[in-house]
Design an enzyme around this catalytic site. Structure first.
Site, PDB file in Angstrom:
ATOM      1  N   SER A 144      26.046  64.850  41.396  1.00  0.00           N
ATOM      2  CA  SER A 144      24.626  65.193  41.513  1.00  0.00           C
ATOM      3  C   SER A 144      24.198  64.908  42.942  1.00  0.00           C
ATOM      4  O   SER A 144      24.855  64.131  43.656  1.00  0.00           O
ATOM      5  CB  SER A 144      23.808  64.328  40.544  1.00  0.00           C
ATOM      6  N   TYR A 157      21.516  56.028  37.329  1.00  0.00           N
ATOM      7  CA  TYR A 157      22.041  57.381  37.491  1.00  0.00           C
ATOM      8  C   TYR A 157      22.667  57.543  38.880  1.00  0.00           C
ATOM      9  O   TYR A 157      23.781  58.042  39.027  1.00  0.00           O
ATOM     10  CB  TYR A 157      20.912  58.393  37.292  1.00  0.00           C
TER      11      TYR A 157
END
Length: 266
Positions: A144, A157
């Site tokens: 990501s 995350y």
């Protein structure tokens, strides 16, 4: 098109969103697909299988949680038994919880993020790489932009998506002598349920009671150099296709960013 003709791809998180898009895009180019997702995603996996078969390719679906190594090994065995050795492994499955500042994240959310987004990638690699075809192949780890650029309110995350880059670099060195390439794909905001869900939209527009997709467009577009709010999943899948195909045969240990300029935004 036939850039993936004769190849078999193993894809986690393939029931919906980017995972389904990856499966369909590779099938369009001739790949057969082993589509893996949670048991709770059985209906979604069936739809992914239908879309792949509709393209004239073979598809095997398997239900496995990437936190469960034994279930992943069983999924690999089922796919290989029907389709043959693997040429491509796509570690796509992931979760994204956004609870707030790092010191407020509870243990359950922290460990779920690390267990799925990092250990799940490790489990996928250790289960699938031994089943790859002699002569090489491609492993693509989906990270990501949070693995490149800090994201406030998502320490868990960001930590997991950054850590898989280090894992990929090590795997690239270890697997290179077997002509197995390992690369990382960093998508930005994608118009799937991971981004366009009520919880995330409420976080993006706290001034509104029930914000809609249209309400979050200006917020997300402001994060990008290119004037778009999000990417289509197919945009990411096109990049993944390049990393999976022989067109990138001498690329390994690299990172490919598809983010409309999010990581470059000043």
């Amino acid at each position: 098109m036939s850039r993936m003709a004769g190849k078999v791809a193993f894809i986690t998180g393939a029931g919906n969103g980017m995972g389904r898009s990856h499966a369909v895009r590779l099938a369009e180019e001739g790949a057969d697909v082993v589509a893996v997702d949670l048991p709770s995603a059985a209906a979604d996996l069936d739809e992914t299988r239908r879309l792949v078969v509709e393209l004239g390719r073979r598809a095997v679906v398997a239900h496995a949680d990437v936190r469960d190594p034994a279930a992943l090994r069983a999924a690999v065995d089922a796919g290989v038994a029907e389709l043959g050795p693997l040429d491509v492994v796509v570690a796509n499955a992931g979760v994204c919880d956004n609870p707030g500042p790092a010191w407020t994240i509870d243990d359950e959310i922290w460990h779920r993020s690390l267990d799925v987004n990092l250990t799940g990638v490790w489990n996928t690699a250790t289960a699938a790489v031994p089943a790859m075809r002699d002569g090489g192949g491609s492993v693509v780890i989906v990270s990501s932009t949070a693995g490149i650029k800090a994201v406030a309110g998502a320490a868990h995350y960001s930590a997991s998506k950054t850590a898989v880059v280090g894992l990929a670099r090590t795997l690239a060195n270890e697997l290179g002598p077997e002509f197995i390439r390992v690369n990382v794909l960093h998508p930005g905001a994608v118009g799937t349920r991971m981004t366009l869900n009520p919880e995330t939209m409420a976080r993006l527009r706290p001034d509104l009671e029930n914000p809609s997709r249209d309400d979050v467009v200006p917020v997300l577009a402001a994060n990008h150099v290119l004037p778009v709010p999000w990417l289509d999943a197919r945009d990411v899948s096109n990049a993944l296709l390049f990393l999976a195909s022989d067109e990138s045969r001498y690329m390994t240990g690299t990172q490919l960013v598809v983010d409309a300029g999010l990581t470059q935004k000043v």
